[in-house]
Motif scaffolding. Structure first.
Motif, short mmCIF file in Angstrom:
data_model
loop_
_atom_site.label_atom_id
_atom_site.label_comp_id
_atom_site.label_asym_id
_atom_site.label_seq_id
_atom_site.Cartn_x
_atom_site.Cartn_y
_atom_site.Cartn_z
N ASN A 148 0.82 -1.20 0.00
CA ASN A 148 0.00 0.00 0.00
C ASN A 148 0.87 1.27 0.00
O ASN A 148 2.05 1.20 0.31
CB ASN A 148 -0.91 -0.01 1.23
CG ASN A 148 -2.21 -0.73 0.96
OD1 ASN A 148 -2.80 -0.58 -0.11
ND2 ASN A 148 -2.67 -1.51 1.92
N PRO A 149 0.26 2.43 -0.30
CA PRO A 149 -1.08 2.59 -0.88
C PRO A 149 -1.05 2.24 -2.37
O PRO A 149 -0.37 2.91 -3.16
CB PRO A 149 -1.42 4.06 -0.64
CG PRO A 149 -0.09 4.73 -0.54
CD PRO A 149 0.89 3.72 0.01
N ALA A 150 -1.77 1.18 -2.73
CA ALA A 150 -1.60 0.54 -4.03
C ALA A 150 -1.84 1.47 -5.20
O ALA A 150 -1.18 1.37 -6.24
CB ALA A 150 -2.51 -0.68 -4.12
N SER A 151 -2.80 2.39 -5.07
CA SER A 151 -3.12 3.27 -6.19
C SER A 151 -1.95 4.20 -6.53
O SER A 151 -1.59 4.36 -7.70
CB SER A 151 -4.36 4.10 -5.85
OG SER A 151 -4.88 4.74 -6.99
N ILE A 152 -1.33 4.79 -5.50
CA ILE A 152 -0.22 5.71 -5.74
C ILE A 152 1.03 4.93 -6.15
O ILE A 152 1.78 5.36 -7.03
CB ILE A 152 0.04 6.58 -4.50
CG1 ILE A 152 -1.23 7.36 -4.12
CG2 ILE A 152 1.19 7.55 -4.76
CD1 ILE A 152 -1.12 8.12 -2.82
N VAL A 153 1.25 3.79 -5.53
CA VAL A 153 2.38 2.94 -5.92
C VAL A 153 2.25 2.54 -7.39
O VAL A 153 3.22 2.56 -8.16
CB VAL A 153 2.47 1.71 -5.00
CG1 VAL A 153 3.45 0.67 -5.58
CG2 VAL A 153 2.91 2.11 -3.60
N ALA A 154 1.03 2.18 -7.81
CA ALA A 154 0.81 1.78 -9.20
C ALA A 154 1.09 2.94 -10.15
O ALA A 154 1.70 2.75 -11.22
CB ALA A 154 -0.63 1.29 -9.37
N GLU A 155 0.68 4.15 -9.78
CA GLU A 155 0.95 5.32 -10.62
C GLU A 155 2.45 5.58 -10.72
O GLU A 155 2.98 5.88 -11.81
CB GLU A 155 0.24 6.56 -10.05
CG GLU A 155 0.62 7.88 -10.67
CD GLU A 155 0.26 8.02 -12.14
OE1 GLU A 155 0.78 8.95 -12.79
OE2 GLU A 155 -0.54 7.20 -12.66
N ALA A 156 3.16 5.42 -9.61
CA ALA A 156 4.61 5.62 -9.63
C ALA A 156 5.30 4.56 -10.49
O ALA A 156 6.22 4.88 -11.26
CB ALA A 156 5.16 5.59 -8.21
N MET A 157 4.88 3.31 -10.38
CA MET A 157 5.49 2.25 -11.18
C MET A 157 5.19 2.47 -12.67
O MET A 157 6.04 2.19 -13.53
CB MET A 157 4.97 0.88 -10.74
CG MET A 157 5.40 0.47 -9.33
SD MET A 157 7.19 0.48 -9.06
CE MET A 157 7.36 2.02 -8.13
N ARG A 158 3.98 2.96 -12.98
CA ARG A 158 3.63 3.24 -14.37
C ARG A 158 4.61 4.22 -14.99
O ARG A 158 5.00 4.07 -16.16
CB ARG A 158 2.20 3.81 -14.44
CG ARG A 158 1.71 4.09 -15.86
CD ARG A 158 0.40 4.87 -15.85
NE ARG A 158 0.57 6.25 -15.40
CZ ARG A 158 1.02 7.23 -16.15
NH1 ARG A 158 1.37 7.01 -17.41
NH2 ARG A 158 1.14 8.47 -15.67
N ARG A 159 5.03 5.20 -14.21
CA ARG A 159 5.93 6.23 -14.74
C ARG A 159 7.40 5.83 -14.64
O ARG A 159 8.18 6.07 -15.57
CB ARG A 159 5.74 7.53 -13.97
CG ARG A 159 4.38 8.15 -14.16
CD ARG A 159 4.45 9.61 -13.79
NE ARG A 159 3.29 10.06 -13.06
CZ ARG A 159 3.18 11.28 -12.53
NH1 ARG A 159 4.18 12.13 -12.62
NH2 ARG A 159 2.10 11.62 -11.87
N LEU A 160 7.78 5.26 -13.52
CA LEU A 160 9.20 5.01 -13.26
C LEU A 160 9.69 3.69 -13.85
O LEU A 160 10.87 3.58 -14.22
CB LEU A 160 9.46 5.03 -11.75
CG LEU A 160 9.21 6.38 -11.08
CD1 LEU A 160 9.23 6.23 -9.55
CD2 LEU A 160 10.28 7.39 -11.52
N ARG A 161 8.84 2.69 -13.93
CA ARG A 161 9.22 1.39 -14.50
C ARG A 161 8.10 0.90 -15.41
O ARG A 161 7.45 -0.11 -15.15
CB ARG A 161 9.50 0.38 -13.38
CG ARG A 161 10.70 0.71 -12.49
CD ARG A 161 12.00 0.68 -13.27
NE ARG A 161 13.16 0.95 -12.44
CZ ARG A 161 13.69 2.16 -12.21
NH1 ARG A 161 13.11 3.23 -12.74
NH2 ARG A 161 14.75 2.31 -11.47
N PRO A 162 7.85 1.63 -16.51
CA PRO A 162 6.67 1.37 -17.34
C PRO A 162 6.66 0.02 -18.04
O PRO A 162 5.59 -0.46 -18.42
CB PRO A 162 6.70 2.52 -18.35
CG PRO A 162 8.14 2.95 -18.41
CD PRO A 162 8.65 2.76 -17.02
#
Length: 443
Positions: A148-162
């Protein structure tokens, strides 16, 4: 049958024995060659592994179980990474909850300012885990992220490790559906949901049981009782804070009865009520430390002294069952439908394509495939999602740009925060508390 190497990153979590028990319950479908646990806190992991190893010995005696604090040995040639890390542990969760409360704002682990504080701690170690996976694990290795927090982590991974093979999931909708089984008088697997939103910010639009729509029945029950009566709390969600959460569902449904909301919507729709219910001196973090954490570590001490322990010290909840079900569908190309967090890409036509949304997807050997295409959601829900999405995107901007301004805007946009002045007071206090974890935020 092919055998797999699975790594549980965050092996010192008190959820680990339950996850392992769920994993080994599927051993005839999802056979393991080795089970590894990895944690930077070797002593905590060692203690939890006392119980975890006993579960392995009982359920799959021939399975190799190993403990690691070195990422190279942990991730080498792995097929799956189950990520469940908590940066700062419960001491920082307690501050996430209590600092906003001390300033007259909701303090919660994943929602509002507390969730943002947690997110700014979690992004860097999540990136590190992904990098370990890509450096040491097999090329087709998947990471199923529960952190967690999964939503923000997912957004960060989308940008940083797409381009990384990371699937972000959350058990809250699953946990709600498990409770619905007592109302519907069915098994969990017989419920087919339709759902949309962000993580911890969404709505069930349909609840079919064996193909028959029964969402109106669920709405009527929740309007009267909440989710659920006092007699029906499971072990994972039996504490006083969860009982209030389930009761609060009835207030939301009696205001807006078009859909069944995720329980976390109470923080955004019932802010004044929830704030009055929270105890600024004894929060959910204290409940967990005095409850699940204390119970399991007491059992560990008993086991180390006597070789026996209370089997009720841990349980297999929605957390463990869901992560294993998703992994099993990936492994065996089952095309089973689960609620997971994915990039929108037109699934919901009136939300941005790059939004990380939580929707039903078919889980295939190649990853998740959305069951929605060009879904249009109502203005009210769209407006709430867009405000929350903007808050989360500003926070990831703040992390990437080391920007105080973007962090302040993230808090100001969040519906749990009453004003920009309040946002600034909270942010400044959180910066001081998180100086050993957050990136420097420059004005």
């Amino acid at each position: 049958m092919k055998k797999y190497i699975v790594v549980i990153a965050g092996g010192g979590s008190t959820f680990t024995p339950g996850v392992v028990k769920a994993l080994l319950s599927k051993k005839n479908e999802f056979k393991l060659d080795e089970l590894r646990v990895f944690d930077i806190d070797g002593e905590r992991q060692r203690k939890i592994s006392v119980i975890t190893k006993s579960v392995v010995d009982e359920m799959d005696p021939g399975l190799l179980f190993t403990e690691h604090t070195n990422p190279e040995s942990a991730f080498q040639d792995a097929d799956f990474i189950f990520a469940q890390i908590r940066t700062g542990k419960y001491a920082m969760r307690e501050l996430d909850e209590k600092i906003p409360l001390s300033l007259g704002t909701i303090g919660q682990e994943t929602c509002g300012p507390g969730g943002m504080a947690y997110a700014l701690r979690a992004i860097k170690p999540m990136v590190e885990l992904v990098d370990y996976m890509e450096k040491y694990s097999k090329k087709d290795c998947w990471m199923i992220n529960y952190s967690n927090p999964a939503s923000i982590v997912a957004e960060a991974m989308r940008r940083l490790r797409p381009n990384s093979k990371v699937l972000n999931i959350c058990d809250m909708p699953v946990g709600m559906m498990q409770k619905m089984t007592d109302i519907f008088k069915c098994d969990y697997e017989e419920i087919e949901p339709e759902y949309f939103g962000l993580n911890h910010f969404g709505w069930f639009t349909s609840l079919k049981v064996n193909g028959v729509e029964r969402i109106d029945e669920m709405k009527s029950f929740i309007k009267e009782h909440g989710l659920f009566p006092e007699t029906n709390y499971d072990l994972q969600h039996k504490d006083a804070s969860w009982q209030k959460t389930y009761k609060n569902m009835k207030y939301i449904l009696n205001l807006f009865d078009d859909y069944v909301p995720n329980t976390y919507m109470q923080y955004y729709l019932l802010g004044d009520l929830v704030l009055n219910q929270l105890n600024k001196d004894y929060t959910r973090a204290n409940e967990v430390m005095d409850g699940r954490e204390a119970t399991l570590f007491k059992a560990i001490d008993e086991y180390e002294k006597t070789g026996n322990y209370d089997r009720e010290a841990f349980h297999v909840g929605a957390h463990g069952l869901f992560i294993v079900d998703v992994a099993n569908s990936l492994v065996n190309d089952l095309n089973k439908k689960y609620l997971v967090i994915v990039e929108n890409n037109g699934a919901i036509k009136n939300l941005p394509n790059d939004a990380m949304i939580e929707i039903p997807c078919l889980i295939t050997k190649d990853g998740p495939v959305s069951t929605y295409k060009n879904l249009e959601i109502p203005t009210f829900n769209k407006g709430m999602i867009e405000q929350q999405l903007a808050s989360e995107k500003c926070l990831v901007d703040a992390y990437m740009e080391n920007s105080y301004d973007k962090a302040l805007k993230a808090l100001t946009l969040n519906k749990t925060v009453s004003s920009a002045l309040k946002a600034k007071d909270i942010l400044d206090s959180l910066i001081e508390a998180n100086k050993d974890f957050w990136p420097e935020l420059r004005k």
